[in-house]
Design an enzyme around this catalytic site. Structure first.
Site, PDB file in Angstrom:
ATOM      1  N   HIS A  11       0.872  -1.181   0.000  1.00 55.51           N
ATOM      2  CA  HIS A  11       0.000   0.000   0.000  1.00 55.51           C
ATOM      3  C   HIS A  11       0.903   1.224   0.000  1.00 55.51           C
ATOM      4  CE1 HIS A  11      -3.727   2.239   0.931  1.00 55.51           C
ATOM      5  NE2 HIS A  11      -2.950   3.020   1.680  1.00 55.51           N
ATOM      6  N   ILE A  12       0.606   2.196  -0.856  1.00 51.16           N
ATOM      7  CA  ILE A  12       1.432   3.400  -0.898  1.00 51.16           C
ATOM      8  C   ILE A  12       0.666   4.586  -0.321  1.00 51.16           C
ATOM      9  CG2 ILE A  12       2.911   2.634  -2.789  1.00 51.16           C
ATOM     10  CD1 ILE A  12       1.241   4.348  -4.710  1.00 51.16           C
ATOM     11  N   ARG A  52     -14.722   4.349  -7.543  1.00 45.51           N
ATOM     12  CA  ARG A  52     -14.548   3.243  -6.604  1.00 45.51           C
ATOM     13  C   ARG A  52     -15.484   3.366  -5.406  1.00 45.51           C
ATOM     14  NH1 ARG A  52      -8.764   0.991  -7.413  1.00 45.51           N
ATOM     15  NH2 ARG A  52      -8.880   0.231  -5.268  1.00 45.51           N
ATOM     16  N   GLU A 166      -5.147  -6.306  -7.527  1.00 52.88           N
ATOM     17  CA  GLU A 166      -5.212  -5.716  -6.192  1.00 52.88           C
ATOM     18  C   GLU A 166      -5.701  -6.706  -5.141  1.00 52.88           C
ATOM     19  OE1 GLU A 166      -7.149  -1.861  -5.847  1.00 52.88           O
ATOM     20  OE2 GLU A 166      -6.996  -1.568  -8.026  1.00 52.88           O
TER      21      GLU A 166
END
Length: 213
Positions: A11-12, A52, A166
């Site tokens: 995760h960034i 999303r 993902e």
């Protein structure tokens, strides 16, 4: 390429979001970030985040929007990071480059085990969960359907879809499952180390230029 024996997920975030993650004890999904408004810089594209949050749902959990989940990639040096590095996409709201972006690494199997013990749903996708069309799964026995060659590719122009697979965790992801933090430079390394709690969870921090462009 076969499924890795111990797949990792990444995760960034902007480094200035780290202190609020530590204070809360969790990484939050976009829906919770909108509700909580934690301190720190939000990265990504607003139109994709909106899609999303409000349009895209999971086949494996039809009542769950993608934006209700904390997103991870199966690799560092993602396509999203490349867009941040380039900094010229018209839909980017953050234009500070890749330097302040940190990678949080966790173990996939440990994460799924935690979710099972805490009544939190999860899934993984075979491509970008922000796209109009994607497939998702909720059985680790189906990990072989991920294009692992694409995930690990450094030249990904011909395999963009598979590269963007993902892992999604419903609502929140516990800070204590972050097993390593990768950073771009010594300056960011020092900032992360200084932010980590003196007597709490302190994952190792590494300068990893191979995780960046």
């Amino acid at each position: 390429m076969t499924v890795p024996a111990q797949p990792k997920i990444y995760h960034i975030v902007h480094v200035d979001r780290l202190s609020s993650i530590i204070a809360d004890g969790f990484l939050w999904c976009d829906a919770e970030i909108v509700r909580r408004a934690p301190s720190g810089t939000t990265i990504g594209m607003s139109s994709i985040k909106e899609r999303r949050l409000n349009e895209l749902t999971l086949t494996s959990h039809p009542e769950l929007h993608v934006g209700d989940c904390v997103p991870f990639y199966f690799c560092p040096r993602s396509i999203m990071l490349y867009l941040l590095y380039q900094g010229n996409h018209p839909e980017l709201t953050y234009l500070g480059g890749q330097g302040p972006i940190i990678h949080m690494e966790a173990d996939l199997h440990e994460s799924v085990a935690w979710a099972a013990g805490n009544q939190q749903r999860w899934a993984f996708t075979l491509s970008n969960a922000g796209a109009r069309y994607f497939e998702d799964r909720r059985d680790l026995a189906q990990l072989g359907e991920v294009n692992w060659d694409a995930v690990q590719a450094t030249d990904w122009q011909r395999c963009k879809d598979g590269k963007q697979a993902e892992f999604l965790m419903e609502r929140s992801f516990p800070w204590h499952l972050v097993s390593r933090i990768g950073v771009h430079s010594l300056a960011v390394y020092q900032r992360v180390v200084n932010t980590l709690p003196a007597d709490g969870h302190r994952p190792p921090v590494e300068i990893r230029p191979d995780w960046y462009y």
